[in-house]
Design a protein around this motif. Structure first.
Motif, short mmCIF file in Angstrom:
data_model
loop_
_atom_site.label_atom_id
_atom_site.label_comp_id
_atom_site.label_asym_id
_atom_site.label_seq_id
_atom_site.Cartn_x
_atom_site.Cartn_y
_atom_site.Cartn_z
N ASP A 68 0.84 -1.31 0.13
CA ASP A 68 0.26 0.13 -0.21
C ASP A 68 0.66 1.33 0.58
OD1 ASP A 68 1.06 0.29 2.47
OD2 ASP A 68 -0.66 -0.71 3.28
N ASP A 108 1.06 3.67 1.96
CA ASP A 108 2.35 3.87 3.47
C ASP A 108 3.51 2.74 3.46
OD1 ASP A 108 0.53 5.79 4.23
OD2 ASP A 108 -0.56 3.66 5.83
N ASP A 109 3.72 1.69 3.10
CA ASP A 109 5.12 1.35 2.52
C ASP A 109 5.97 1.65 1.60
OD1 ASP A 109 3.79 -1.00 3.80
OD2 ASP A 109 2.98 -1.54 2.08
#
Length: 314
Positions: free
Chosen positions: A302, A304-305
């Motif tokens: 996602d 946020d990675d």
């Protein structure tokens, strides 16, 4: 050069595995593959030909088609056709199906009496597609060469024991060996050749045709629209003609103990190919329907990675 009456070309992994189990003393075996990984421990290397520079085809017939084609003349120089020939291969593999088809093409050009024993596979989409394309190729080879292609077909499926299919195949090969042994009264080489090359003696034009082998007269009579029948009977008193084929020939084995059954009836017909094709198409539709319902998923990576330059998330 050794006088070879019947030769079997064992092509690819399936052909080699099954061919190594053939015990008939009247069949001369040779083994051809694109990989040494299928080599039986006790294989006589003098009876083998491995396509140089290859290590299998990974179930992809197109991958090594050109290289295999270039080596066929050398293969047939080492293992020239006999009075009667059997090509044994898978339909679903990558190497054996191609080797078998190209050897068959060359044998047709040489007008050598030949039957192909083909093991199809409906257990996966890839194997099934390859099998369908192999059979279509056999039809095309027949039409373009103006020679009949006679096929004894056997199929691996899910839920069917491979050993059972293998036994069917081995029975067919052993029976063909008895038929072509030249040790049958009233059955000479020309009789066997005309039985296989049925266009010489009937008004049926050359095409892909199905071969089935039966051990009783009643069973043989159930085959629809026979074109060509060759029967082996234990003796002349027990011969009992049947059917309405355009060509019929009979033989009486001198060595009855070598018979794999009391009677053997080799029947070539045309509708059998439609039946095989219908089974394959039905299986293809079944796989397509089931696979169309396979679920797709979203990526688990996602926003946020934060990946590194080496595509690692730490």
């Amino acid at each position: 050069m050794k006088d070879v009456k019947t030769r079997i070309y064992c092509c690819g992994g399936t052909g080699i595995n099954l061919g190594s189990m053939v015990t008939s003393p009247v069949i001369e075996k040779c083994f051809i593959d694109a990989s040494r990984s299928n080599r039986p421990i006790d294989l006589d290397e003098s009876n083998a030909f491995y396509i140089p520079g290859l290590n299998g085809s990974g179930s992809n017939p197109a991958q090594n088609f050109k290289v295999i084609s270039e080596n066929i003349p050398d293969i047939l120089e080492k293992f020239p056709p006999a009075d009667f020939n059997i090509v044994l291969s898978s339909g679903g593999g990558g190497s054996g199906s191609v080797i078998g088809r190209i050897i068959l093409r060359n044998l047709l050009q040489m007008k050598a009496a030949t039957v192909i024993v083909l093991i199809g596979d409906g257990s996966s989409t890839t194997y099934l597609k390859n099998t369908i394309n192999t059979i279509k190729s056999l039809e095309l080879l027949s039409l373009n060469s103006n020679q009949p292609v006679v096929m004894s077909y056997h199929q691996n499926n899910q839920g069917v024991s491979r050993s059972d299919v293998n036994q069917e195949v081995l029975f067919a090969i052993e029976a063909l060996g008895v038929m072509a042994s030249q040790d049958n009264d009233e059955l000479d080489v020309a009789d066997v050749t005309n039985w296989q090359q049925f266009n010489k003696v009937t008004n049926v034009h050359p095409q892909l045709a199905a071969l089935t082998i039966h051990t009783t007269r009643r069973e043989a009579m159930s085959i629809a629209e026979p074109v060509s029948i060759l029967s082996l009977w234990p003796n002349k008193d027990e011969m009992n003609a049947f059917g309405d084929a355009q060509y019929v020939t009979n033989g009486f084995p001198r060595m009855v103990d070598d018979m794999v059954a009391e009677q053997l009836h080799f029947i070539i017909n045309i509708p059998g190919i439609e039946e095989i094709n219908n089974v394959l198409n039905a299986r293809q539709a079944e796989l397509s329907r089931k696979q169309s319902m396979y679920r797709q998923r979203n990526t688990i990576v996602d926003v946020d990675d934060i990946p590194t330059d080496g595509d690692m998330i730490l």
